[in-house]
Design a protein around this motif. Structure first.
Motif, PDB file in Angstrom:
ATOM      1  N   ILE A   1       0.854  -1.189   0.000  1.00 47.49           N
ATOM      2  CA  ILE A   1       0.000   0.000   0.000  1.00 47.49           C
ATOM      3  C   ILE A   1       0.888   1.235   0.000  1.00 47.49           C
TER       4      ILE A   1
ATOM      5  N   LEU B   1       0.383   5.325   0.618  1.00 44.29           N
ATOM      6  CA  LEU B   1      -0.469   6.412   1.074  1.00 44.29           C
ATOM      7  C   LEU B   1       0.245   7.705   0.719  1.00 44.29           C
ATOM      8  N   SER B   2      -0.403   8.554  -0.085  1.00 43.39           N
ATOM      9  CA  SER B   2       0.283   9.754  -0.571  1.00 43.39           C
ATOM     10  C   SER B   2      -0.657  10.939  -0.671  1.00 43.39           C
ATOM     11  N   ASP B   3      -0.127  12.105  -0.319  1.00 44.43           N
ATOM     12  CA  ASP B   3      -0.827  13.347  -0.607  1.00 44.43           C
ATOM     13  C   ASP B   3      -0.789  13.531  -2.120  1.00 44.43           C
TER      14      ASP B   3
ATOM     15  N   LYS C   1      -1.685  -1.218  -3.744  1.00 45.22           N
ATOM     16  CA  LYS C   1      -2.879  -0.395  -3.557  1.00 45.22           C
ATOM     17  C   LYS C   1      -2.429   1.047  -3.331  1.00 45.22           C
TER      18      LYS C   1
ATOM     19  N   ILE D   1      -3.524   4.782  -2.088  1.00 46.54           N
ATOM     20  CA  ILE D   1      -4.496   5.588  -1.353  1.00 46.54           C
ATOM     21  C   ILE D   1      -4.003   7.028  -1.400  1.00 46.54           C
ATOM     22  N   LEU D   2      -4.793   7.899  -2.019  1.00 45.99           N
ATOM     23  CA  LEU D   2      -4.429   9.301  -2.151  1.00 45.99           C
ATOM     24  C   LEU D   2      -5.326  10.158  -1.271  1.00 45.99           C
ATOM     25  N   PHE D   3      -4.788  11.258  -0.809  1.00 47.06           N
ATOM     26  CA  PHE D   3      -5.594  12.209  -0.055  1.00 47.06           C
ATOM     27  C   PHE D   3      -5.225  13.622  -0.472  1.00 47.06           C
TER      28      PHE D   3
ATOM     29  N   LYS E   1      -8.970  15.774   2.931  1.00 44.84           N
ATOM     30  CA  LYS E   1      -8.376  16.256   4.174  1.00 44.84           C
ATOM     31  C   LYS E   1      -9.268  17.361   4.718  1.00 44.84           C
TER      32      LYS E   1
ATOM     33  N   LEU F   1      -8.951   6.762   8.196  1.00 40.77           N
ATOM     34  CA  LEU F   1      -7.748   6.339   7.484  1.00 40.77           C
ATOM     35  C   LEU F   1      -7.436   4.874   7.779  1.00 40.77           C
TER      36      LEU F   1
ATOM     37  N   ILE G   1      -7.204   1.838   5.031  1.00 41.29           N
ATOM     38  CA  ILE G   1      -5.994   1.027   4.902  1.00 41.29           C
ATOM     39  C   ILE G   1      -6.308  -0.442   5.127  1.00 41.29           C
TER      40      ILE G   1
END
Length: 90
Positions: free
Chosen positions: A15, A17-19, A42, A44-46, A71, A78, A82
């Motif tokens: 996974i 996880l990224s801005d 996978k 996951i963007l925010f 955000k 979160l 995840i």
């Protein structure tokens, strides 16, 4: 930006996880590159910025679909995302 791709080649993340809005390579471009290196990763963007909509639309037109979290997000949300991405139920 390139170091993220190099790290993915050796680390093979499950996974990422990224801005979305970051200097250099944005989160959408990072996600596309990660999928090229580790196809089952996978992403996951925010984001909290309106510019994200345009980046996601451009990626969608090229065949890359990403889900986005807004955000600010609660830590519980979160963790739920995840866990779902990793296949964990609880």
């Amino acid at each position: 930006a390139n170091s993220r791709a190099e790290l993915a080649k050796t680390f093979h993340p499950n996974i990422v996880l990224s801005d979305v809005i970051m200097p250099g390579l944005n989160g959408v471009e990072t996600g596309i590159r990660m999928r090229e290196i580790v196809p089952d990763c996978k992403i996951i963007l925010f984001s909290g910025q309106a510019a994200t909509v345009d980046l996601l639309e451009k990626a969608r037109k090229k065949g890359h679909q990403f889900d986005i979290l807004a955000k600010p997000m609660k830590p519980e949300e979160l963790i739920t995302v995840i866990r779902a991405a990793s296949g964990q139920i609880s």
